[in-house]
Enzyme design. Sequence first.
Site, PDB file in Angstrom:
ATOM      1  N   ASN A   3      -0.712  -4.729  -6.466  1.00 49.76           N
ATOM      2  CA  ASN A   3      -2.008  -4.232  -5.988  1.00 49.76           C
ATOM      3  C   ASN A   3      -1.760  -3.278  -4.824  1.00 49.76           C
ATOM      4  O   ASN A   3      -0.664  -3.227  -4.284  1.00 49.76           O
ATOM      5  CB  ASN A   3      -2.913  -5.389  -5.572  1.00 49.76           C
ATOM      6  CG  ASN A   3      -3.223  -6.296  -6.744  1.00 49.76           C
ATOM      7  OD1 ASN A   3      -2.792  -7.435  -6.798  1.00 49.76           O
ATOM      8  ND2 ASN A   3      -3.942  -5.753  -7.715  1.00 49.76           N
TER       9      ASN A   3
ATOM     10  N   GLY B 223      -7.286 -13.846 -10.740  1.00 48.47           N
ATOM     11  CA  GLY B 223      -7.810 -13.462 -12.048  1.00 48.47           C
ATOM     12  C   GLY B 223      -8.395 -12.061 -12.069  1.00 48.47           C
ATOM     13  O   GLY B 223      -8.752 -11.567 -13.131  1.00 48.47           O
TER      14      GLY B 223
ATOM     15  N   ARG C  38       5.831   4.598 -16.359  1.00 51.51           N
ATOM     16  CA  ARG C  38       6.142   3.239 -16.835  1.00 51.51           C
ATOM     17  C   ARG C  38       7.432   2.714 -16.220  1.00 51.51           C
ATOM     18  O   ARG C  38       7.531   1.531 -15.909  1.00 51.51           O
ATOM     19  CB  ARG C  38       6.164   3.186 -18.357  1.00 51.51           C
ATOM     20  CG  ARG C  38       7.341   3.903 -18.985  1.00 51.51           C
ATOM     21  CD  ARG C  38       7.066   4.207 -20.453  1.00 51.51           C
ATOM     22  NE  ARG C  38       8.244   4.683 -21.156  1.00 51.51           N
ATOM     23  CZ  ARG C  38       8.818   5.876 -20.972  1.00 51.51           C
ATOM     24  NH1 ARG C  38       8.340   6.713 -20.065  1.00 51.51           N
ATOM     25  NH2 ARG C  38       9.870   6.229 -21.668  1.00 51.51           N
TER      26      ARG C  38
ATOM     27  N   LEU D  12     -10.251  -2.608  -6.028  1.00 49.46           N
ATOM     28  CA  LEU D  12     -10.555  -3.877  -5.382  1.00 49.46           C
ATOM     29  C   LEU D  12     -10.440  -3.709  -3.874  1.00 49.46           C
ATOM     30  O   LEU D  12      -9.688  -2.875  -3.389  1.00 49.46           O
ATOM     31  CB  LEU D  12      -9.563  -4.943  -5.867  1.00 49.46           C
ATOM     32  CG  LEU D  12      -9.723  -5.340  -7.338  1.00 49.46           C
ATOM     33  CD1 LEU D  12      -8.461  -6.018  -7.851  1.00 49.46           C
ATOM     34  CD2 LEU D  12     -10.923  -6.248  -7.510  1.00 49.46           C
ATOM     35  N   ALA D  13     -11.188  -4.497  -3.142  1.00 50.44           N
ATOM     36  CA  ALA D  13     -11.196  -4.374  -1.678  1.00 50.44           C
ATOM     37  C   ALA D  13     -10.981  -5.722  -1.028  1.00 50.44           C
ATOM     38  O   ALA D  13     -11.726  -6.151  -0.171  1.00 50.44           O
ATOM     39  CB  ALA D  13     -12.514  -3.768  -1.225  1.00 50.44           C
ATOM     40  N   GLY D  14      -9.918  -6.399  -1.458  1.00 49.97           N
ATOM     41  CA  GLY D  14      -9.682  -7.743  -0.938  1.00 49.97           C
ATOM     42  C   GLY D  14     -10.250  -8.751  -1.911  1.00 49.97           C
ATOM     43  O   GLY D  14     -10.663  -8.388  -3.022  1.00 49.97           O
TER      44      GLY D  14
ATOM     45  N   HIS E 142       0.854  -1.195   0.000  1.00 53.47           N
ATOM     46  CA  HIS E 142       0.000   0.000   0.000  1.00 53.47           C
ATOM     47  C   HIS E 142       0.886   1.240   0.000  1.00 53.47           C
ATOM     48  O   HIS E 142       0.768   2.105   0.855  1.00 53.47           O
ATOM     49  CB  HIS E 142      -0.958  -0.016   1.194  1.00 53.47           C
ATOM     50  CG  HIS E 142      -2.009  -1.074   1.068  1.00 53.47           C
ATOM     51  ND1 HIS E 142      -3.176  -0.865   0.372  1.00 53.47           N
ATOM     52  CD2 HIS E 142      -2.059  -2.357   1.510  1.00 53.47           C
ATOM     53  CE1 HIS E 142      -3.906  -1.976   0.408  1.00 53.47           C
ATOM     54  NE2 HIS E 142      -3.255  -2.898   1.092  1.00 53.47           N
TER      55      HIS E 142
ATOM     56  N   HIS F 135       1.190  -8.310  -1.511  1.00 54.25           N
ATOM     57  CA  HIS F 135       0.389  -8.357  -2.756  1.00 54.25           C
ATOM     58  C   HIS F 135       0.920  -7.390  -3.811  1.00 54.25           C
ATOM     59  O   HIS F 135       0.241  -6.449  -4.227  1.00 54.25           O
ATOM     60  CB  HIS F 135      -1.113  -8.221  -2.506  1.00 54.25           C
ATOM     61  CG  HIS F 135      -1.586  -7.055  -1.688  1.00 54.25           C
ATOM     62  ND1 HIS F 135      -1.234  -5.759  -1.976  1.00 54.25           N
ATOM     63  CD2 HIS F 135      -2.410  -6.986  -0.610  1.00 54.25           C
ATOM     64  CE1 HIS F 135      -1.827  -4.947  -1.108  1.00 54.25           C
ATOM     65  NE2 HIS F 135      -2.537  -5.668  -0.263  1.00 54.25           N
TER      66      HIS F 135
ATOM     67  N   ASP G  23      -5.613 -13.074   0.565  1.00 55.39           N
ATOM     68  CA  ASP G  23      -6.138 -11.775   0.998  1.00 55.39           C
ATOM     69  C   ASP G  23      -7.660 -11.859   1.116  1.00 55.39           C
ATOM     70  O   ASP G  23      -8.371 -10.875   0.880  1.00 55.39           O
ATOM     71  CB  ASP G  23      -5.718 -10.653   0.033  1.00 55.39           C
ATOM     72  CG  ASP G  23      -5.841  -9.266   0.657  1.00 55.39           C
ATOM     73  OD1 ASP G  23      -6.063  -9.168   1.877  1.00 55.39           O
ATOM     74  OD2 ASP G  23      -5.731  -8.277  -0.085  1.00 55.39           O
TER      75      ASP G  23
HETATM   76 ZN   LIG Z   1      -3.862  -4.927   1.182  1.00 48.84          ZN
END
Ligand SMILES: [Zn+2]
Length: 392
Positions: free
Chosen positions: A217, A247, A225, A307-309, A193, A214, A272
């Site tokens: 993410n 995915g 780039r 995304l939240a997990g 994060h 992760h 996660d």
């Molecule tokens: Zn996280």
Amino acid sequence: MRIRAKRTENHSPADWLITGGWLNQVHPADISQKFDCGGENVFLAAGFIDLQINGYGGIDFNDAGTTTEQISAVTRALWRTGVTAYCPTVITESPDHISRCLTNVIRAADESPEFALAFTGIHLEGPFISAEDGPRGAHPRQHVRPPDWEQFERWQDTARGQIRILTLSPEWPESFDFIERASATGVIVAIGHTAANPARIADAVRAGAKMSTHLGNGSHAKIDRHPNYIWEQLANDELWASFIVDGHHLPPSVVKCFLRGKGIARSILVTDAIAAAGCAPGKYKLGNVEVEVTEAGRVCLPGTPYLAGSALEMHDAIGKTVAYSGAALEDALRMASANPAKLLGLDDKFGTIEVGRRADLVLFEWDEQAMALSVVATIVNGEIVYRRNNDE
Ligand SMILES: [Zn+2]
């Protein structure tokens, strides 16, 4: 107890004898002998170890009211997915709220024998992360703060020293001193994060950071780039990296490049999973955050691209890793067992199928066409804790 199963490497059935919770002997399958679990067409792997689980089956480790019975229930539900050990994950919240969540986990480790066997320490993800939208992910902004050693020590006292992994962002100037202190106490500091520039990533590793949480993410939707914080972490051979291979979090081509760049020996699969994992599609309230699980199993903040997990289960992560990256099945299994055990320093105890290790095992079928792993039975500490057929 006698288990009959094939190793993924050589496909020849063997008999595994378990005594007193330990793998005691292995020899070629003796067809004159009956066995207690397995079969000629079933594979054997070490139990899966998940370094990042926020909850499962409607139960949330980040709910201050979570009970020991609920934490036991998560542990039992995870056996169906092959997970025999895991790090309950507590994320960014107020100091008091985090303390209550830590207390719940520690109480469960005292009171629930099945959770005590599965518990490999707490993963505290936040609150010392980036405040920026994107890198912050679904963590509540008002509780994000710079690294604070005294506060961390209070939490570690509450957790009786059981905070094993701490994910932070090295963009805070306070990070480097903090990482040195935390690493000196044996805590695994992970980078995640983060909006840190590449130089700060390198500094964090020099200070003792060991893993990327992760990777790919918990980042901005758009970045330069190169150089950027993703390449820098991917290229750093000192860092392990965890990946969410569901995915949704990473496209297949990125999974393939990341795993080849980081290498099998340093890659770890995590789910996660959040409380909505193992639940039907729909909207769920997690603390103060509403999340939506779509039909396709994508977990997002409604109305945003973030995304939240995940609702991922480890047996699926392994199948998808093989499908996306071309990794051999035994290598994907290693990323879910031996590698996390090694990072945790528990590889002398479990994570591999060797005589002398604790008998935490998964028996499974592998569908080569579909690249799908189906758990047939799970064994923890030498006892069969889950059998698929009993469930059907
Ligand atoms: Zn996280």
